[in-house]
Design an enzyme around this catalytic site. Sequence first.
Site, PDB file in Angstrom:
ATOM      1  N   GLU A   1      45.865  45.688 -84.951  1.00  0.00           N
ATOM      2  CA  GLU A   1      46.227  44.843 -83.809  1.00  0.00           C
ATOM      3  C   GLU A   1      45.804  43.386 -84.054  1.00  0.00           C
ATOM      4  O   GLU A   1      45.017  43.111 -84.965  1.00  0.00           O
ATOM      5  CB  GLU A   1      45.522  45.369 -82.555  1.00  0.00           C
ATOM      6  CG  GLU A   1      45.974  46.766 -82.123  1.00  0.00           C
ATOM      7  CD  GLU A   1      47.327  46.760 -81.417  1.00  0.00           C
ATOM      8  OE1 GLU A   1      48.091  45.772 -81.544  1.00  0.00           O
ATOM      9  OE2 GLU A   1      47.625  47.752 -80.722  1.00  0.00           O
TER      10      GLU A   1
ATOM     11  N   HIS B   1      51.608  43.771 -84.613  1.00  0.00           N
ATOM     12  CA  HIS B   1      50.779  44.700 -85.381  1.00  0.00           C
ATOM     13  C   HIS B   1      51.599  45.430 -86.439  1.00  0.00           C
ATOM     14  O   HIS B   1      52.809  45.608 -86.301  1.00  0.00           O
ATOM     15  CB  HIS B   1      50.011  45.671 -84.472  1.00  0.00           C
ATOM     16  CG  HIS B   1      50.819  46.763 -83.841  1.00  0.00           C
ATOM     17  ND1 HIS B   1      50.831  46.985 -82.486  1.00  0.00           N
ATOM     18  CD2 HIS B   1      51.630  47.715 -84.358  1.00  0.00           C
ATOM     19  CE1 HIS B   1      51.601  48.031 -82.208  1.00  0.00           C
ATOM     20  NE2 HIS B   1      52.100  48.488 -83.328  1.00  0.00           N
TER      21      HIS B   1
ATOM     22  N   ASP C   1      48.525  55.952 -89.451  1.00  0.00           N
ATOM     23  CA  ASP C   1      47.717  55.757 -88.245  1.00  0.00           C
ATOM     24  C   ASP C   1      47.847  56.973 -87.332  1.00  0.00           C
ATOM     25  O   ASP C   1      48.743  57.807 -87.522  1.00  0.00           O
ATOM     26  CB  ASP C   1      48.112  54.454 -87.518  1.00  0.00           C
ATOM     27  CG  ASP C   1      49.626  54.298 -87.337  1.00  0.00           C
ATOM     28  OD1 ASP C   1      50.373  55.256 -87.634  1.00  0.00           O
ATOM     29  OD2 ASP C   1      50.063  53.228 -86.894  1.00  0.00           O
TER      30      ASP C   1
ATOM     31  N   ASP D   1      53.533  43.069 -80.597  1.00  0.00           N
ATOM     32  CA  ASP D   1      52.475  42.050 -80.649  1.00  0.00           C
ATOM     33  C   ASP D   1      52.146  41.650 -82.089  1.00  0.00           C
ATOM     34  O   ASP D   1      51.122  41.037 -82.342  1.00  0.00           O
ATOM     35  CB  ASP D   1      51.220  42.551 -79.926  1.00  0.00           C
ATOM     36  CG  ASP D   1      50.623  43.795 -80.584  1.00  0.00           C
ATOM     37  OD1 ASP D   1      51.215  44.293 -81.567  1.00  0.00           O
ATOM     38  OD2 ASP D   1      49.560  44.268 -80.128  1.00  0.00           O
TER      39      ASP D   1
HETATM   40  C1  GLP Z   1      53.378  51.908 -83.296  1.00  0.00           C
HETATM   41  C2  GLP Z   1      52.882  52.359 -84.682  1.00  0.00           C
HETATM   42  C3  GLP Z   1      53.398  51.463 -85.774  1.00  0.00           C
HETATM   43  C4  GLP Z   1      54.874  51.226 -85.562  1.00  0.00           C
HETATM   44  C5  GLP Z   1      55.083  50.405 -84.308  1.00  0.00           C
HETATM   45  C6  GLP Z   1      56.540  50.134 -83.965  1.00  0.00           C
HETATM   46  O1  GLP Z   1      52.392  51.285 -82.580  1.00  0.00           O
HETATM   47  N1  GLP Z   1      51.471  52.445 -84.768  1.00  0.00           N
HETATM   48  O2  GLP Z   1      53.127  52.074 -87.043  1.00  0.00           O
HETATM   49  O3  GLP Z   1      55.410  50.505 -86.651  1.00  0.00           O
HETATM   50  O4  GLP Z   1      54.447  50.998 -83.208  1.00  0.00           O
HETATM   51  O5  GLP Z   1      57.145  51.251 -83.362  1.00  0.00           O
HETATM   52  P1  GLP Z   1      58.707  51.296 -83.014  1.00  0.00           P
HETATM   53  O6  GLP Z   1      59.403  51.377 -84.305  1.00  0.00           O
HETATM   54  O7  GLP Z   1      58.881  52.530 -82.193  1.00  0.00           O
HETATM   55  O8  GLP Z   1      59.014  50.054 -82.265  1.00  0.00           O
END
Ligand code: GLP
Length: 408
Positions: free
Chosen positions: A143, A138, A71, A136
């Site tokens: 989302e 995702h 992403d 949330d």
């Molecule tokens: C972001 C990314 C995801 C990631 C998530 C969790 O939004 N798009 O790919 O897994 O957040 O991030 P973190 O590991 O920093 O909590």
Amino acid sequence: MAPAPCPLVLEEPARVGLLAAELVANRMRAARPLRLLLPTGRTPEGMYAALRERRREGKLPAQDTEVFQLDEYAGLGAGDERSYAAYLRRELGGLGLRAIHELDGTAADLDAEARRHQRVFDEAPIDLAVLGLGRDGHVAFDEPGSPADSGMRCVTLAAATREDAAAGFGGLADVPEQALTVGLRTLREARALILLVTGETKAPALRAMLQGPAGPASPASLLCDHPRLSIICDRAAASLLPPSPAWSSDRALVVLGHREPGRSHEHRVSAESHARLLQAGRLAERRPARLAVLTGWTSTGGLSEAEQMLTWWNEPDTPALLEVAGRDTAENASRTLPLLEAVGDIRSVTVVTSGWHLRAPYFFAPYRRHGLRVSFRPALRHALAPRYVAQELRALRAAPGQRRAAWA
Ligand code: GLP
């Protein structure tokens, strides 16, 4: 519908990263070429650090691995250090990968950029996708509300996601409102998935994924019916799940997959493996086990015996991981050990194989030097089938050389 997979709960977030790195390294050893989807965020930082460490030790055969970006924020290119493309370059640089296929968030036409990236997934499925979990629910930037059959596309970020990203952008106002993301369909089509979840803030999302109804309110829940999904989390992330005695068990089951070249059907678990799996299930139900490691390699590119066993594994309290790099029993033993060491606190290992598998104790004997107790529980089928016993006896002579090579 099959029950949601059971998460492997580890003491520390550091263990989650370490184990994820060992699983990725195991895949690299198993399959050439290898197509990986890898995540960004804080959760996988330990995984990347451990992968770089393996590389420095000369233990990461990454030259045939291609990584694909999951992403990206709209408007950010690889030159911007806040972009995920820059993140992946930082974390993966020096691993010796064949290629990183990036997304360009600055593309003038983001839909065209999404179509371009989707085409590389349509050429061949992803072998392994490692994912994080958003607060949330995702995964990637899929989302809540994302359909299960969605492909690569441009999406609007949820408020919670933008809030979580605000610190990295010096305030909410500068967080992009849109992003590119791989769709749930591509994730559902991946050969195997590993979801990493750490920290208390993720506990509600993990609970919704595993205990709530599967549906678009929790995008991650739409991956729960994937036949080869492993969830690895720490205690804090698991704090809202019903506790299980498995979480503090110091016992691991190792189930050896069995294939007979020329006899075993492609994409179908062999009768011997199936019997071993049933035996492992019985053992797990009798006494809690921390996890089961299912082993088996494939030379054909079809599903390995380990992957086929995971498709069948259905123990509600015992999580399963794959070991797919061991080409024979000696290597199954040596390649499984780093996984068990990464899990931590494992003291005893029960190897589940067939009664005729006379060499298995010899191949696992080195575990004792690592402080592990090892026991063997044969599957009930073909306990001493003459054909297999004869094969074992013929193979005895090569066993010392195989064991030496596997542990070298
Ligand atoms: C972001 C990314 C995801 C990631 C998530 C969790 O939004 N798009 O790919 O897994 O957040 O991030 P973190 O590991 O920093 O909590």
